[in-house]
Design a protein around this motif. Structure first.
Motif, short mmCIF file in Angstrom:
data_model
loop_
_atom_site.label_atom_id
_atom_site.label_comp_id
_atom_site.label_asym_id
_atom_site.label_seq_id
_atom_site.Cartn_x
_atom_site.Cartn_y
_atom_site.Cartn_z
N TYR A 4 0.65 -1.23 -0.08
CA TYR A 4 0.17 0.07 0.42
C TYR A 4 0.41 1.15 0.05
O TYR A 4 0.71 2.33 -1.02
N GLY A 5 1.73 1.33 0.81
CA GLY A 5 2.59 2.17 0.22
C GLY A 5 3.58 2.54 -0.58
O GLY A 5 3.20 4.22 -1.04
N LYS A 6 3.45 1.74 -1.96
CA LYS A 6 4.04 1.94 -2.92
C LYS A 6 3.25 2.61 -3.99
O LYS A 6 3.63 2.85 -4.94
N LEU A 7 2.07 1.77 -3.70
CA LEU A 7 0.68 1.88 -4.79
C LEU A 7 0.47 3.94 -4.09
O LEU A 7 -0.24 4.72 -4.95
N TYR A 8 1.10 3.71 -2.95
CA TYR A 8 0.47 5.62 -2.89
C TYR A 8 1.46 6.33 -3.43
O TYR A 8 0.88 7.44 -4.20
N GLN A 9 2.66 5.58 -3.62
CA GLN A 9 3.59 6.91 -4.77
C GLN A 9 2.41 6.62 -5.71
O GLN A 9 3.33 7.53 -6.49
N LEU A 10 3.00 5.32 -5.92
CA LEU A 10 2.46 5.20 -7.74
C LEU A 10 0.99 5.55 -8.10
O LEU A 10 1.09 6.00 -9.48
N GLU A 11 0.23 5.34 -7.39
CA GLU A 11 -1.37 6.27 -7.96
C GLU A 11 -2.00 7.51 -6.94
O GLU A 11 -3.21 7.22 -5.88
N LEU A 12 -1.64 8.77 -7.44
CA LEU A 12 -2.17 9.68 -6.96
C LEU A 12 -3.56 9.75 -6.70
O LEU A 12 -4.18 10.46 -5.59
N ALA A 13 -4.13 9.56 -7.21
CA ALA A 13 -5.90 9.50 -7.29
C ALA A 13 -6.77 8.40 -5.87
O ALA A 13 -7.24 8.74 -5.79
N ASN A 14 -5.48 7.85 -5.66
CA ASN A 14 -6.46 6.62 -4.84
C ASN A 14 -5.29 6.90 -3.42
O ASN A 14 -4.97 6.00 -2.79
N GLN A 15 -4.79 8.04 -3.74
CA GLN A 15 -3.75 7.86 -2.66
C GLN A 15 -4.79 8.06 -0.56
O GLN A 15 -3.99 7.10 0.37
N GLU A 16 -5.59 8.27 -0.90
CA GLU A 16 -6.67 8.81 0.29
C GLU A 16 -7.23 7.33 0.44
O GLU A 16 -6.56 6.55 2.17
N GLN A 17 -6.91 6.29 -0.34
CA GLN A 17 -7.67 5.27 -0.42
C GLN A 17 -6.60 4.21 0.19
O GLN A 17 -6.91 2.98 1.75
N HIS A 18 -5.54 4.13 -0.02
CA HIS A 18 -5.35 3.05 0.45
C HIS A 18 -3.42 3.79 1.34
O HIS A 18 -3.34 2.54 1.88
N TYR A 19 -3.83 4.81 2.00
CA TYR A 19 -3.62 5.39 3.30
C TYR A 19 -4.07 4.24 3.95
O TYR A 19 -4.31 3.57 5.13
N ALA A 20 -5.77 4.44 4.33
CA ALA A 20 -7.13 3.87 4.97
C ALA A 20 -6.41 2.46 5.02
O ALA A 20 -6.78 2.09 6.07
N SER A 21 -6.23 1.83 4.22
CA SER A 21 -6.08 0.79 3.76
C SER A 21 -4.75 0.04 4.72
O SER A 21 -4.96 -0.73 5.39
N GLY A 22 -3.64 1.05 4.64
CA GLY A 22 -2.82 1.00 5.82
C GLY A 22 -3.16 1.07 6.87
O GLY A 22 -2.31 -0.05 7.91
N GLN A 23 -3.69 1.77 7.59
CA GLN A 23 -3.86 2.17 8.35
C GLN A 23 -5.04 0.57 9.59
O GLN A 23 -4.92 0.26 10.07
N GLN A 24 -5.71 0.85 8.65
CA GLN A 24 -6.87 -0.90 9.31
C GLN A 24 -5.86 -1.74 9.01
O GLN A 24 -6.19 -2.66 9.86
N LEU A 25 -5.23 -2.02 8.43
CA LEU A 25 -4.35 -3.30 8.50
C LEU A 25 -2.77 -3.31 9.89
O LEU A 25 -2.86 -4.32 10.38
N LEU A 26 -3.06 -2.21 10.07
CA LEU A 26 -1.73 -1.74 11.15
C LEU A 26 -3.13 -2.40 12.43
O LEU A 26 -2.32 -3.39 13.32
N THR A 27 -3.81 -2.16 12.38
CA THR A 27 -4.97 -2.77 13.60
C THR A 27 -5.00 -4.22 13.54
O THR A 27 -4.18 -4.76 14.76
N GLN A 28 -4.71 -4.86 12.39
CA GLN A 28 -4.81 -6.36 12.63
C GLN A 28 -3.37 -6.83 11.96
O GLN A 28 -3.37 -8.03 13.18
N VAL A 29 -2.49 -6.08 12.01
CA VAL A 29 -1.59 -6.63 12.46
C VAL A 29 -0.83 -6.14 13.99
O VAL A 29 -0.29 -7.25 14.78
#
Length: 657
Positions: free
Chosen positions: A483-508
């Motif tokens: 998700y971190g690398k996708l954040y850099q590559l897909e500018l239009a979906n940055q907010e979605q990728h950041y939120a997905s990474g945050q959700q995974l942190l809770t799971q991990v």
């Protein structure tokens, strides 16, 4: 001769000899007799024999030492086996493992070890010291030489060498789950000494080549796992590949020769092609019918070393403290098998299956450990590409073995995860990154496939993948990287990728808290998340999470797991500190005002130095000297975490990212 005299005087004292003159005369006559036998049996000239009379005297003294022990024959055999290793700092775990090769259930290895080490220490011909709550035995060099001198027949030398190889191979770490950092240096040193002896033997039987190949893999892994041993470790992986080729293909074959013969195959596929050739040749090798090899394989499950982390992923049959030298007793093994039958699973492989699986497993390990050198390479290079090709070769062996035997190896599972991690590091296409993320999802749920529900190692069912929280945690951590690398590559979906990474942190975090070493698991969790934040241009937050990671690793040490935890070495702190320094530098450059910079920089330096000194105290002090105060030790952490709970998420300048 001074050593021999000291032992002799100890013998008079301990045996309470009434007539010291008779005792001395008998001792000297024995030296003369055995020196003469060295000459008569050949191989030693009269001058050499006379020069070695001190060694003869020591050997006679050792004979006297063990003759009245409850198990004299086993005790002498154990000493001869130990003479093949370096004389200094023999870990008790290694001594017991070697004792297991010469003992029987009626004469337990732990008792043989205790009797021999105590007797030698009493007579002053060995020294015992304690490091990291583990005992290390050092023999006198002349004792080692005298024992080897009296392995007279070549057949006996080969038998003793075989036992030494079996003893060390049973405990040598070869992957992350059996990584015992406190002994890496010792294991490597003793492995190197044994490797030299095998090399001096020249042509040896296939079973010894098999054991030697295993040894080379273990030495390479021990060296690679040390902060400065990557280059040396790789040399032993080279040799392990060549040794396996020599074993299954015959003399004259090397791994590079096999590679060159695949000139009609694409370069990126040649390692995989060679792996297929070696696999097919190996599983049909005559060694698989060798009685000595089959007996060794039959004992693999019983003597396979386990850790607390391993037991956490296996059907519960006993606590870790019930293990003997890190492995199950026959009774526990039978209980393990019985419990598996009750749950409808095969916890131990059949012997005929194991003899085939073991050859493939060794081949897999060679490719797997090679791929681990990826962690020592910075940036994307040809070396990384080669690591990926080796991991693909290992997975090809895993696939073939699964198709033919239905056995899914733990090494295959670990390699699959690490291959995807390497792909993430080098990938620049968002489409391929999404594919990798999907593969991680699939791999995380591999236990849903009934055929691959169980992962095996050394004939033991090591993981029920439906309940393997560790496996799912690691897969989720690497998805955060995606998700971190996708954040850099897909500018239009940055907010979605950041939120997905945050959700995974809770799971991990939830999965990390279920681990045996939860503080260490949380350390890795925060470290991965810090990298994700850095990729998302939030270096201030990345600093905060690296500090959290360092705090958790420090807590892991402080809470007592540092006595035996596999990952607490200085270079772990240094790696975290380098990340902290990098993110902090970017954060500092991005700030318009430097109000708190000096304070935070000072605190991070204090934190690093404190953690480093804490590690040193655990490594060098005895348990009774280790710090126990829990009130002030983490004041530095508290100051940092309270002073900077709201670090602004400033962006990282492109040139510093």
């Amino acid at each position: 001769m001074a050593l021999a005299l000291r032992i002799f005087l100890k013998s008079i004292e301990s045996e309470q000899a009434d007539d010291s003159e008779d005792f001395l005369n008998g001792y000297l006559e024995n030296i003369e007799s055995q020196t003469k036998s060295l000459i008569e049996e050949g191989g030693v000239s009269e001058i050499e024999a006379r020069e070695q009379s001190a060694l003869v005297a020591i050997k006679i003294a050792i004979d006297r030492l063990v003759k009245d022990l409850p198990f004299p024959e086993e005790s002498m055999q154990l000493l001869k086996v130990l003479s093949f290793f370096s004389e200094r700092d023999l870990p008790r775990e290694l001594i017991v493992s070697c004792a297991e090769t010469v003992s029987t259930p009626e004469k337990p290895a732990s008792e043989v070890t205790r009797l021999v080490s105590n007797r030698l220490c009493e007579r002053g011909i060995c020294v015992m010291r304690t490091e990291n709550n583990s005992r290390l035995l050092s023999l006198h060099k002349l004792v080692k030489q005298s024992l080897k001198l009296f392995c007279k027949k070549e057949k006996e030398k080969i038998e003793i060498l075989t036992k030494a190889l079996i003893g060390i191979n049973r405990i040598l770490p070869k992957d992350g789950r059996k990584h015992e950092a406190r002994f890496l240096e010792f294991y490597a040193k003793h492995g190197l000494a044994l490797d030299k002896t095998v090399g001096e033997k020249g042509s040896v039987k296939p079973f010894i080549k098999f054991l030697h190949c295993n040894l080379l893999v273990g030495i390479g892994y021990c060296l690679l796992s040390q902060s400065s041993g990557a280059t040396e470790g790789k040399k032993y992986f080279h040799r392990a590949r060549d040794k396996y080729c020599e074993l299954v293909m015959g003399g004259g074959y090397s791994y590079n020769r096999l590679l060159e013969e695949q000139s009609n195959v694409a370069v990126s596929q040649r390692h995989k092609e060679v792996a297929c050739i070696l696999y097919e040749t190996g599983i049909h090798h005559s060694l698989l019918q060798n009685e000595e090899y089959r007996d060794f394989i039959h004992e693999l499950p019983q003597y396979h070393r386990l850790t607390k982390k391993d037991l956490n992923n296996m059907p519960n049959v006993c606590p870790y403290n019930d293990l003997v030298n890190g492995h199950m007793t026959k009774e526990k093994l039978e209980l393990f098998e019985e419990k598996g039958r009750g749950m409808g699973m095969g916890t131990i492989l059949e012997k005929d299956t194991m003899v085939q699986v073991a050859m493939a497993e060794l081949l897999m390990q060679i490719f797997c450990v090679w791929s681990k050198t990826h962690s020592t390479v910075t940036g994307y290079t040809q070396e990384v590409n080669e690591c990926i090709q080796h991991s693909e070769a290992a997975l090809e062996v895993s696939r073939k073995l699964y198709e033919e035997t239905g056995v899914y190896l733990l090494a295959g599972l670990i390699t699959d995860r690490e291959r995807l991690a390497m792909e993430i590091d080098r990938e620049t296409s968002s489409e391929k990154l999404r594919s990798i993320k999907d593969q991680l999802d699939e791999l995380s749920n591999v236990g849903d496939d009934e055929g691959k529900r169980y992962a095996y190692e050394a004939g033991l069912m090591r993981s029920d993948l439906k309940g393997d929280n560790y496996h799912r945690m690691v897969c989720a951590e690497w998805k955060i990287n995606c998700y971190g690398k996708l954040y850099q590559l897909e500018l239009a979906n940055q907010e979605q990728h950041y939120a997905s990474g945050q959700q995974l942190l809770t799971q991990v975090k939830e999965l990390a808290r279920k681990q045996v070493y939860s503080n260490s698991a949380l350390c890795y969790c925060y470290r991965y998340y810090a990298k994700f934040l850095s990729d998302c241009d939030k270096s201030g937050e990345a600093v905060k999470y690296i500090l959290k990671a360092m705090q958790q690793l420090g807590l892991s040490l402080k809470n007592g797991s540092g006595k035996s935890h596999p990952e607490l070495e200085n270079h772990k702190f240094e790696r975290l500190y380098r990340s902290l320094d990098k993110y902090y530098y970017s954060y500092k450059n991005a700030q318009s005002e430097a109000g708190d910079d000096t304070k935070l920089l000072t605190q991070q330096g204090k934190l690093y130095e404190y953690l480093k000194s804490l590690t040193e105290s655990w490594k060098n002090e005895t348990p009774s000297d280790q710090p126990t105060d829990s009130t002030d030790n983490f004041q530095v952490f508290d100051e940092i975490m309270t002073s900077h709970t709201e670090i602004p998420p400033y962006g990282i300048p492109p040139e510093n990212n």
